[in-house]
Write an enzyme that holds these catalytic residues in place. Structure first.
Site, PDB file in Angstrom:
ATOM      1  N   VAL A 400       0.849  -1.201   0.000  1.00  8.20           N
ATOM      2  CA  VAL A 400       0.000   0.000   0.000  1.00  8.20           C
ATOM      3  C   VAL A 400       0.884   1.250   0.000  1.00  8.20           C
ATOM      4  O   VAL A 400       2.107   1.163  -0.089  1.00  8.20           O
ATOM      5  CB  VAL A 400      -0.988   0.000   1.198  1.00  8.20           C
ATOM      6  CG1 VAL A 400      -1.867  -1.242   1.156  1.00  8.20           C
ATOM      7  CG2 VAL A 400      -0.260   0.096   2.539  1.00  8.20           C
ATOM      8  N   SER A 429       9.831   0.727   0.773  1.00  2.00           N
ATOM      9  CA  SER A 429      11.152   0.962   0.180  1.00  2.00           C
ATOM     10  C   SER A 429      12.089   1.693   1.134  1.00  2.00           C
ATOM     11  O   SER A 429      13.299   1.699   0.920  1.00  2.00           O
ATOM     12  CB  SER A 429      11.013   1.745  -1.125  1.00  2.00           C
ATOM     13  OG  SER A 429      10.240   2.900  -0.930  1.00  2.00           O
ATOM     14  N   HIS A 450      11.192  -6.080  -0.371  1.00  2.43           N
ATOM     15  CA  HIS A 450      11.232  -4.891  -1.231  1.00  2.43           C
ATOM     16  C   HIS A 450      11.444  -5.282  -2.688  1.00  2.43           C
ATOM     17  O   HIS A 450      12.536  -5.674  -3.085  1.00  2.43           O
ATOM     18  CB  HIS A 450      12.351  -3.956  -0.738  1.00  2.43           C
ATOM     19  CG  HIS A 450      12.486  -2.710  -1.542  1.00  2.43           C
ATOM     20  ND1 HIS A 450      13.674  -2.023  -1.659  1.00  2.43           N
ATOM     21  CD2 HIS A 450      11.589  -2.012  -2.290  1.00  2.43           C
ATOM     22  CE1 HIS A 450      13.494  -0.968  -2.433  1.00  2.43           C
ATOM     23  NE2 HIS A 450      12.244  -0.948  -2.832  1.00  2.43           N
ATOM     24  N   ASN A 453      10.709  -1.786  -9.277  1.00  2.17           N
ATOM     25  CA  ASN A 453       9.793  -1.535 -10.391  1.00  2.17           C
ATOM     26  C   ASN A 453      10.554  -1.418 -11.711  1.00  2.17           C
ATOM     27  O   ASN A 453      11.577  -0.738 -11.738  1.00  2.17           O
ATOM     28  CB  ASN A 453       9.028  -0.232 -10.091  1.00  2.17           C
ATOM     29  CG  ASN A 453       7.639  -0.246 -10.678  1.00  2.17           C
ATOM     30  OD1 ASN A 453       7.151  -1.272 -11.132  1.00  2.17           O
ATOM     31  ND2 ASN A 453       7.008   0.903 -10.681  1.00  2.17           N
ATOM     32  N   TYR A 660      21.659  -5.815  -9.793  1.00  2.00           N
ATOM     33  CA  TYR A 660      20.296  -6.280 -10.069  1.00  2.00           C
ATOM     34  C   TYR A 660      19.212  -5.299  -9.625  1.00  2.00           C
ATOM     35  O   TYR A 660      18.113  -5.319 -10.155  1.00  2.00           O
ATOM     36  CB  TYR A 660      20.052  -7.631  -9.379  1.00  2.00           C
ATOM     37  CG  TYR A 660      20.737  -8.807 -10.041  1.00  2.00           C
ATOM     38  CD1 TYR A 660      21.266  -8.718 -11.324  1.00  2.00           C
ATOM     39  CD2 TYR A 660      20.846 -10.034  -9.384  1.00  2.00           C
ATOM     40  CE1 TYR A 660      21.886  -9.802 -11.932  1.00  2.00           C
ATOM     41  CE2 TYR A 660      21.461 -11.133  -9.990  1.00  2.00           C
ATOM     42  CZ  TYR A 660      21.976 -11.005 -11.260  1.00  2.00           C
ATOM     43  OH  TYR A 660      22.578 -12.081 -11.861  1.00  2.00           O
TER      44      TYR A 660
END
Length: 729
Positions: A400, A429, A450, A453, A660
């Site tokens: 959320v 985050s 975490h 995106n 990554y």
């Protein structure tokens, strides 16, 4: 038994046909230095057999040969050029002798035949494969090129175009494609592999197949007209320049070597391959890319060890739909874990389902799935406005809004709706996990998870251990992340965890440069083109969202006030106050418009210069060296602090998280590999020039110690032994 080594053996089958079987201890066959030496000895035995009529190569493992032993590469790359060249000459003499046997040869290839494994089967006359085949030459991805004759034999077998496509891109192909381009001669079911290979071998022995004619092109110059050669190599060089660029010398070196060797027979062509391979192996890029491969293996091995006694979750849930929630739900469902997706807003649920459907449709368009598979996956995502089905879930991830009060309320409510053993995780985050855990009755069942995106593309998932998170909780979340096809890295709790904690000092370096009069366009250009980031800091901020960065910057400043609290209004503040939030509303450092494919395309916007002028000194030019130093020092210092404080466990995990999670340029290998390549003492000298800029530029004591004692962060590697000292396997 004709010959027995530790990793292979040689025996008679029937009627003068021998079989050479790769059968190393452990689960896979690798073509390490000892196995190559053993192969040479086995071929020596074959050369003495006057009644030999044919040879079958096969594997006793689920894969033929997965490749060379990459754990040996760093030590091989440390030896002097002459010694490395000798080793390659020795290895190639082994494969040449295999190729020159006076009888037909066939490789029965199952599973993987990569790198050296592929080069081994290229030396046989025929290749028969199983449907699960993956064959190719991935060397350029490791900063090198084929060294066991792959760049010589493959073009002569397949033609220049098909070979260049595989070698320059470091590709592997499946059975159907391999058959189509002539890399294998047939594909049969696994249970028919040896039988089928023997049938081909008998035909060759009986003269029904001309094995000598099949072998001959591999020994001769490449059959290509001048016009064809010009076209093939010009196109290949253009493609490589576009995709690999200047930071990755291996692909262009491979193309140029194949071009130069085209007019020669096997021996001269192999000499050219050798001369090109050796300098590549001594580059920093090769060491960094091999380091990434080894670090990736280490990280995955650690996750496997952590989860060996834990059952992978069978049913998951996501709290909060939208783009992020939809992305997580898609990834879980795509990898076979059904998921309930809950939101309080019907619109958000629709958005989440639309995101999942969009990602599945892309797979359909690419031919990766059919309509039936698409329907099957989407049916395992269950959107809901209530907690229906939550009593059956093993794990819940909350995604959320990034607000501690909202997150605490949602997590506390969810805890009452799930089983006592259900694991809860937060996709925050920046907010410390231990702070969110205060709202829960069972904090031991809670940790951070975490995602980055876009979820379907970014390989990293940070798993954050809170003060009270149990080992079992961490293991379950790592198991789910691994099942989702992600690379989980466990970090300890602090504001921003690892990735965001080290990213915001980098952004602070950017803000200070802008404050001092630098042009954001030049900074982006330098950090992209010279240092090698996929995006410069201004573009990255636009993609992340200026509003998101503004909020996270405040969280980080509160968490680390000594270093991250600024005493001036910066560019992020100025853009945020002007409602320029980046790509999400079309205005950031650039203006964005959708291109023909619906993707945001950046355009210049003069208005941003006026805004930045309010928070900057008059424009002045900065050298590329100063821009790189001022951007990277704050990040690297913070990475080192995270290791010293135990936020991240090892340099390997830190470097993989950076590559990554942030796209740290792979050819640098990560912050610690970059530090080791540069040298701690040299880094310290560079950083001390900028320590007047504030606490972010102060080098941590541990790094100063490394510089004083000339110690690297990665364990030192011993050079490999000379060829004459090689022991067989």
């Amino acid at each position: 038994m004709l010959y027995k080594g530790d990793t292979l053996y040689l025996d008679w089958l029937e009627d003068g046909i021998a079989e050479l079987v790769f059968d190393a201890p452990g689960s896979v066959n690798k073509l390490d230095t000892a196995t190559v030496a053993s192969l040479g000895e086995a071929i020596g035995v074959l050369e003495q057999q006057s009644d030999l009529k044919g040879l079958l190569l096969r594997s006793n493992k689920a894969a033929f040969i997965v490749g060379a032993d990459i754990t040996e590469f760093l030590s091989l790359f440390l030896v002097p050029e002459e010694q490395l060249s000798q080793w390659l000459h020795f290895a190639n003499s082994v494969f040449n002798r295999l190729e020159d046997l006076p009888v037909p040869t066939i490789a029965a290839v199952n599973g993987y035949a990569l790198g050296g494994g592929c080069e081994c089967v290229l030396a046989t006359d025929y290749r028969l494969a199983t449907p699960d085949l993956r064959i190719g030459l991935p060397e350029t991805k490791l900063g090198i090129m084929p060294g066991f004759g792959g760049s010589v034999r493959m073009p002569r077998m397949l033609g220049a175009d098909s070979a260049l496509e595989i070698i320059a891109a470091g590709k592997d192909v499946g059975a159907d494609q391999a058959l189509k381009i002539g890399l294998v001669d047939g594909v049969v079911k696994a249970e028919k592999l040896v039988e089928g290979a023997m049938a081909i071998l008998r035909q060759a022995i009986n003269g029904d197949l001309d094995w000598k004619a099949k072998r001959q092109p591999k020994l001769e110059p490449l059959k290509l007209s001048k016009i064809e050669a010009t076209m093939s190599f010009t196109i290949a060089k253009g493609m490589v320049a576009q995709t690999a660029g200047k930071h990755y010398p291996a692909p262009i070196t491979a193309v140029k070597t194949i071009e130069a060797a085209a007019r020669f027979g096997r021996e001269e062509a192999l000499n050219l391959e050798n001369k090109s391979f050796v300098p590549l192996a001594h580059t920093n890029e090769a060491r960094a890319l091999v380091g990434i491969f080894l670090n990736d293996q280490y990280v995955k091995g650690k996750a496997k060890k952590l989860t060996k006694d834990v059952e992978t979750p069978k049913q998951a849930a996501v709290l909060g739909a939208g783009i992020m929630g939809g992305g997580i739900a898609y990834q879980s469902a795509w990898k076979g874990v059904p998921v309930v997706m809950k939101d309080i807003n019907d619109k958000s649920l629709t958005l989440g389902m639309t995101e999942a459907a969009k990602l599945l449709n892309k797979q359909l368009e690419r031919g990766k799935i059919d309509g039936l598979k698409l329907a099957g996956v989407i049916s395992t995502i269950h959107p809901t406005l209530d907690y229906a089905g939550f009593d059956r879930v093993d794990i819940v991830v909350e995604a959320v809004v990034e607000n501690p009060k909202v997150k605490k309320a949602v997590l506390a409510e969810t805890e009452q709706k799930v089983r006592p053993d259900t694991v809860l995780a937060s996709n925050t985050s920046t907010i410390p996990i231990s702070e969110l855990a205060n709202a829960l009755e069972r904090p031991e069942n809670f940790c951070g998870m975490h995602f980055f995106n876009p979820v379907h593309r970014m390989p990293l998932v940070e798993i954050i251990r809170g003060e009270k998170s149990s080992d079992e909780t961490i293991a379950k979340v790592v198991a789910w992340a691994s099942k989702m096809g992600k690379t989980p890295i466990v970090v300890n709790d602090c504001p921003g965890f690892f990735v965001n904690r080290v990213l915001f000092p980098y952004f602070a370096g950017f803000s200070q440069l802008l404050r001092d009069g630098a042009d954001f366009r030049k900074i982006d250009k330098v950090m992209e083109k010279q240092f090698g980031w996929p995006m410069g800091p201004a573009y990255l901020l636009d993609v992340v969202g200026i509003d998101t960065a503004h909020h996270a910057q405040a969280v980080m400043a509160a968490g680390f006030p000594q270093r991250m609290q600024k005493d001036y209004r910066d560019a992020i503040d100025a853009l945020f106050d002007a409602n320029r939030f980046g790509q999400k509303n079309g205005l950031g450092f650039w203006r964005y418009k959708e291109d023909s494919k619906g993707k945001p395309k950046k355009e210049e916007d003069a208005a941003v210069d006026d805004l930045l002028a309010e928070v900057s000194q008059p424009k002045r030019d900065f050298s590329e060296e100063e821009i790189i130093a001022r951007m990277m020092i704050p990040m690297v210092n913070e990475v080192v602090r995270c290791l010293e404080e135990g936020i991240i466990a090892t340099p390997a995990e830190a470097d993989m998280a950076l590559v990554y999670g942030l796209g740290f340029p792979p050819f640098h290998g990560g912050a610690f590999r970059w530090l080791d390549t540069l040298g701690s003492a040299k880094y310290l000298d560079m950083a001390q020039q900028y320590q007047h800029l504030g606490p972010l530029y102060e080098v941590p004591e541990g790094l100063r110690n490394k510089a004083r004692h000339n110690e690297p962060y990665y364990p030192p590697v011993e050079p490999a032994r000379p060829v004459g000292d090689l022991k067989t396997a």
